[in-house]
Scaffold this active site. Structure first.
Site, PDB file in Angstrom:
ATOM      1  CG  HIS A  73      20.580   4.525  16.887  1.00 27.51           C
ATOM      2  ND1 HIS A  73      20.458   3.157  16.776  1.00 27.51           N
ATOM      3  CD2 HIS A  73      19.699   4.889  17.848  1.00 27.51           C
ATOM      4  CE1 HIS A  73      19.557   2.720  17.639  1.00 27.51           C
ATOM      5  NE2 HIS A  73      19.078   3.766  18.301  1.00 27.51           N
ATOM      6  CE1 TYR A 201      23.608  -2.693  11.086  1.00 34.41           C
ATOM      7  CE2 TYR A 201      23.035  -4.299   9.398  1.00 34.41           C
ATOM      8  CZ  TYR A 201      22.879  -3.050   9.966  1.00 34.41           C
ATOM      9  OH  TYR A 201      21.998  -2.151   9.416  1.00 34.41           O
ATOM     10  N   PRO A 293      18.247  -5.757   2.606  1.00 34.90           N
ATOM     11  CG  PRO A 293      16.480  -6.451   3.947  1.00 34.90           C
ATOM     12  CD  PRO A 293      17.246  -6.796   2.753  1.00 34.90           C
ATOM     13  CE  LYS A 297      22.488   3.067   2.893  1.00 35.67           C
ATOM     14  NZ  LYS A 297      22.338   4.315   3.625  1.00 35.67           N
ATOM     15  CE1 TYR A 385      23.017   2.377   9.696  1.00 36.74           C
ATOM     16  CE2 TYR A 385      23.608   0.413   8.473  1.00 36.74           C
ATOM     17  CZ  TYR A 385      22.825   1.040   9.423  1.00 36.74           C
ATOM     18  OH  TYR A 385      21.851   0.336  10.097  1.00 36.74           O
TER      19      TYR A 385
HETATM   20  P1  FAS Z   1       6.294  -0.222  -1.277  1.00 32.77           P
HETATM   21  O1  FAS Z   1       6.344  -1.657  -1.701  1.00 32.77           O
HETATM   22  O2  FAS Z   1       6.506   0.136   0.142  1.00 32.77           O
HETATM   23  O3  FAS Z   1       4.880   0.405  -1.661  1.00 32.77           O
HETATM   24  C1  FAS Z   1       4.242   0.070  -2.876  1.00 32.77           C
HETATM   25  C2  FAS Z   1       2.749   0.226  -2.649  1.00 32.77           C
HETATM   26  O4  FAS Z   1       2.092  -0.005  -3.903  1.00 32.77           O
HETATM   27  C3  FAS Z   1       2.195  -0.787  -1.662  1.00 32.77           C
HETATM   28  O5  FAS Z   1       1.427  -0.143  -0.682  1.00 32.77           O
HETATM   29  C4  FAS Z   1       1.361  -1.722  -2.528  1.00 32.77           C
HETATM   30  O6  FAS Z   1       0.221  -2.213  -1.838  1.00 32.77           O
HETATM   31  C5  FAS Z   1       0.958  -0.811  -3.660  1.00 32.77           C
HETATM   32  N1  FAS Z   1       0.643  -1.518  -4.899  1.00 32.77           N
HETATM   33  C6  FAS Z   1       1.263  -2.594  -5.417  1.00 32.77           C
HETATM   34  N2  FAS Z   1       0.673  -2.947  -6.583  1.00 32.77           N
HETATM   35  C7  FAS Z   1      -0.353  -2.071  -6.791  1.00 32.77           C
HETATM   36  C8  FAS Z   1      -1.329  -1.917  -7.803  1.00 32.77           C
HETATM   37  N3  FAS Z   1      -1.381  -2.756  -8.845  1.00 32.77           N
HETATM   38  N4  FAS Z   1      -2.224  -0.916  -7.685  1.00 32.77           N
HETATM   39  C9  FAS Z   1      -2.162  -0.049  -6.626  1.00 32.77           C
HETATM   40  N5  FAS Z   1      -1.275  -0.150  -5.620  1.00 32.77           N
HETATM   41  C10 FAS Z   1      -0.367  -1.153  -5.718  1.00 32.77           C
HETATM   42  N6  FAS Z   1      14.012  -1.915   3.640  1.00 32.77           N
HETATM   43  C11 FAS Z   1      14.882  -1.564   4.606  1.00 32.77           C
HETATM   44  O7  FAS Z   1      15.611  -0.583   4.446  1.00 32.77           O
HETATM   45  N7  FAS Z   1      14.969  -2.300   5.783  1.00 32.77           N
HETATM   46  C12 FAS Z   1      14.157  -3.396   5.994  1.00 32.77           C
HETATM   47  O8  FAS Z   1      14.250  -4.043   7.031  1.00 32.77           O
HETATM   48  C13 FAS Z   1      13.220  -3.764   5.016  1.00 32.77           C
HETATM   49  N8  FAS Z   1      12.363  -4.815   5.240  1.00 32.77           N
HETATM   50  C14 FAS Z   1      11.467  -5.158   4.254  1.00 32.77           C
HETATM   51  C15 FAS Z   1      10.557  -6.229   4.430  1.00 32.77           C
HETATM   52  C16 FAS Z   1       9.657  -6.608   3.423  1.00 32.77           C
HETATM   53  C17 FAS Z   1       8.691  -7.748   3.649  1.00 32.77           C
HETATM   54  C18 FAS Z   1       9.654  -5.920   2.189  1.00 32.77           C
HETATM   55  C19 FAS Z   1       8.743  -6.332   1.068  1.00 32.77           C
HETATM   56  C20 FAS Z   1      10.522  -4.836   2.007  1.00 32.77           C
HETATM   57  C21 FAS Z   1      11.423  -4.452   3.045  1.00 32.77           C
HETATM   58  N9  FAS Z   1      12.304  -3.361   2.889  1.00 32.77           N
HETATM   59  C22 FAS Z   1      13.188  -2.997   3.838  1.00 32.77           C
HETATM   60  C23 FAS Z   1      12.276  -2.565   1.725  1.00 32.77           C
HETATM   61  C24 FAS Z   1      11.131  -1.601   1.866  1.00 32.77           C
HETATM   62  O9  FAS Z   1      11.276  -0.843   3.014  1.00 32.77           O
HETATM   63  C25 FAS Z   1      11.067  -0.799   0.598  1.00 32.77           C
HETATM   64  O10 FAS Z   1      12.336  -0.295   0.221  1.00 32.77           O
HETATM   65  C26 FAS Z   1      10.069   0.328   0.672  1.00 32.77           C
HETATM   66  O11 FAS Z   1       8.846  -0.204   1.076  1.00 32.77           O
HETATM   67  C27 FAS Z   1      10.019   0.987  -0.697  1.00 32.77           C
HETATM   68  O12 FAS Z   1       8.945   1.850  -0.722  1.00 32.77           O
HETATM   69  P2  FAS Z   1       8.034   1.963  -2.038  1.00 32.77           P
HETATM   70  O13 FAS Z   1       8.894   2.083  -3.225  1.00 32.77           O
HETATM   71  O14 FAS Z   1       7.034   3.013  -1.725  1.00 32.77           O
HETATM   72  O15 FAS Z   1       7.337   0.544  -2.211  1.00 32.77           O
HETATM   73  C1  PHB Z   2      15.177  -2.453  10.932  1.00 30.98           C
HETATM   74  O1  PHB Z   2      15.237  -1.899  12.046  1.00 30.98           O
HETATM   75  O2  PHB Z   2      14.114  -2.923  10.456  1.00 30.98           O
HETATM   76  C2  PHB Z   2      16.429  -2.590  10.116  1.00 30.98           C
HETATM   77  C3  PHB Z   2      17.578  -1.955  10.544  1.00 30.98           C
HETATM   78  C4  PHB Z   2      18.741  -2.067   9.787  1.00 30.98           C
HETATM   79  C5  PHB Z   2      18.732  -2.834   8.636  1.00 30.98           C
HETATM   80  C6  PHB Z   2      17.566  -3.476   8.210  1.00 30.98           C
HETATM   81  C7  PHB Z   2      16.411  -3.368   8.966  1.00 30.98           C
HETATM   82  O3  PHB Z   2      19.871  -2.953   7.898  1.00 30.98           O
END
Ligand code: FAS
Ligand code: PHB
Length: 391
Positions: A73, A201, A293, A297, A385
């Site tokens: 994009h 957005y 989000p 980032k 961005y």
């Molecule tokens: P993660 O949380 O992805 O991974 C951590 C891992 O550690 C998980 O698999 C977990 O199961 C594991 N873990 C936890 N405790 C543990 C333990 N005690 N022992 C072993 N393993 C353990 N970011 C965006 O940019 N856009 C979005 O739309 C967006 N939506 C999101 C929606 C939700 C519901 C959440 C929670 C986050 C969202 N995020 C979004 C942010 C997300 O993308 C994070 O930035 C990203 O997952 C970060 O990656 P990690 O740091 O690897 O953490």
């Molecule tokens: C998504 O596609 O999940 C998404 C895109 C842009 C954002 C957050 C989430 O700022």
């Protein structure tokens, strides 16, 4: 369980990418993950990759499917006050974003890890880290009913916001900076062809809305809701009606509805812990910072952290000393705080903060008009961005 050079807790984007980068440099690691492989590969989260993240995945050999299936994009749309304006990000910065679900990144990294015959232990319990202030820290855990101990040189805490590694740092060492927002996001994944080519957005008096996607057949949409909202109060019909109300504000355009595959509510917070390391523990990703989000980032910051850690561990094991390891936190935090500010700024500009602050609502419109009429403002948004140029 035995011994490895780097013990990694968490198989999200941070833990998996770090393990991959270490393997490419001949550094051994073991990834310990609380959930099952299926669970982490189905968990719907982020969707936007910065140019630097795409380059990292491709250059490290795990970007083939991303290059085939990712959606490049070159702009985003800002919708407000009955208007819609495109921010031409690639024109302004020379870089682009790629829409590719986080779960796809996780699948690709797990596949590469297992194809290389490298260990990921899924469904571990009772993870605890020990001896972080010694030259031989260890991680204890249970797996399939057995007590296990992994000894290592370093521990990487990649276990997300609710993980255990951040809590292993003694009291008084870490400083926490956080902000909780008075709203959450209700996210929807639907089998509905996106009615847009680029993300929209929307700032609307009923609340923020975001139109994103995962493919030509699957849409990803978000609604600002109350922080304590119960997903069971949101039928599919109610979700589509609210999305239409907030997004269908320009003449002759309408969104495409379809069966909802997944829906969930994510709280909004800004959160940073400093420093991002203590003794032989290095924290990365959501374990040490969270962004709302709105700026897309979260996942990108996680990948940027472990890119630094991968280089730092490579320097150490190549006998080059610990300079990059010692500087990890200060180097990473510069980018973390830039992303924190951008995510806060986008969130402040696009969300409703209740009716008690009409001044803020007018400020938002002024910001949106600045961004959509001034090249300087638009470039500032675009540069943040698409992400910084990787040095
Ligand atoms: P993660 O949380 O992805 O991974 C951590 C891992 O550690 C998980 O698999 C977990 O199961 C594991 N873990 C936890 N405790 C543990 C333990 N005690 N022992 C072993 N393993 C353990 N970011 C965006 O940019 N856009 C979005 O739309 C967006 N939506 C999101 C929606 C939700 C519901 C959440 C929670 C986050 C969202 N995020 C979004 C942010 C997300 O993308 C994070 O930035 C990203 O997952 C970060 O990656 P990690 O740091 O690897 O953490
Ligand atoms: C998504 O596609 O999940 C998404 C895109 C842009 C954002 C957050 C989430 O700022």
């Amino acid at each position: 369980m035995g011994r490895t050079q780097v013990g990694i807790v968490g198989a999200g984007p941070a833990g998996l990418m770090l393990a991959h980068l270490l393997h490419l440099r001949g550094i051994s690691s073991v990834v310990l993950e609380a959930r099952s492989r299926d669970y982490v590969e189905q968990r719907v989260r982020a969707g936007v990759l910065e140019q630097g993240s795409v380059d990292l995945l491709v250059e490290s050999g795990v970007g083939d499917r991303l290059q085939r299936e990712g959606l490049r994009h070159e702009g985003i749309e800002l919708r407000f006050a009955g208007e819609s304006h495109r921010v031409a990000m690639t024109e302004l910065t020379g870089r682009a974003i790629t829409v590719y679900g986080q779960q796809e990144v996780v699948k690709d990294l797990i596949a590469a890890r297992l194809a290389a015959g490298q260990p990921i232990v899924f469904e571990v319990d009772d993870v605890a880290v020990h001896g972080l202030d010694t030259e031989q820290p260890s991680i204890t855990f249970t797996h399939e009913g057995r007590d296990e101990t992994l000894t290592c040189d370093f521990v990487a805490g990649c276990d997300g916001f609710h993980g255990v590694t951040r809590g292993a740092v003694p009291a008084g060492v870490l400083s926490t900076y956080d902000r909780v927002y008075p709203f959450a996001w209700l996210g929807v994944l639907a089998t509905a062809p996106p009615a847009v080519d680029e993300l929209i957005y929307a700032n609307h008096e009923r609340g923020f809305a975001l139109y994103s996607m995962r493919s030509a057949q699957v849409s990803r949409l978000y609604l600002q809701v109350a922080p304590d909202e119960d997903i069971d109060d949101w039928s599919d019909d109610r979700i589509w009606a609210e999305l239409r109300a907030r997004l269908e504000t320009v003449e002759g355009w309408s969104l495409n509805e379809g069966p909802v595959i997944e829906k969930g509510i994510t709280p909004m917070r800004s959160f940073v812990v400093e420093p991002m390391q203590w003794e032989r523990l290095y924290l990365a990703g959501d374990a040490v910072h969270i962004v709302p989000p709105t700026g897309a980032k979260g996942m990108n910051l996680a990948l940027a952290d472990v890119r630094l850690l991968g280089d730092a561990f490579a320097q150490w094991y190549a006998g080059g000393g610990g300079g990059l390891l010692e500087a990890y936190s200060s180097t990473a935090l510069r980018r973390v705080w830039r992303a924190q500010h951008f995510s806060w700024w986008m969130t402040s500009m696009l969300h409703r903060f209740g009716d008690s602050d009409p001044y803020q609502a007018r400020l938002q419109l002024a910001q949106l008009r600045n961004v959509t009429t001034s090249t300087a403002y638009a470039r500032a948004l675009a540069e943040n961005y698409v992400g910084p140029v990787e040095v």
